[in-house]
Design an enzyme around this catalytic site. Structure first.
Site: not given
Length: 113
Positions: A53-56
């Site tokens: 996950c990019g946001h993670c």
């Protein structure tokens, strides 16, 4: 006598090392240890994440800093669950998007919104 700027560089380096977060500052939670760590004698802030996950990935360094700042606070646990590896835990807590951060009060396995 050593160069005074060398002392400054050493002092700055020591401060950087002291303030940098390590991966050990956030407790890795799994099916095996979730109930042993969360819901006990301290509140717990838990991040449910996926490694892809990019946001993670963007949140990870800041969350590690948070873990470092709370490392010596005995009343709060900062933890994380890899939802790719521990699907049962994430499913149990209704995680459907990443990252999801939930607060578990002291003595409770029920998160508060």
């Amino acid at each position: 006598m050593a160069n005074p700027s060398m002392y400054i560089m050493i002092a700055v380096f020591a401060m950087i090392l002291a303030s940098s977060a390590s991966a050990d500052d956030v407790i890795v939670l799994t099916e095996d240890n979730f109930d042993k760590e969360v819901g006990q004698d301290r509140g717990a802030l838990v991040e449910f994440y996926a490694p892809w996950c990019g946001h993670c990935k963007k949140l990870a360094p800041e969350y590690e800093k948070l873990g470092a700042s709370f490392k010596k606070v005995k009343s709060v646990l900062i933890g994380k669950v890899d939802c790719d590896e521990h699907k049962a835990v994430c499913s149990k807590y209704g995680v459907s998007g990443y990252p999801t951060i939930q607060w578990f009060p002291k003595g409770s396995l029920e998160p508060k919104s």
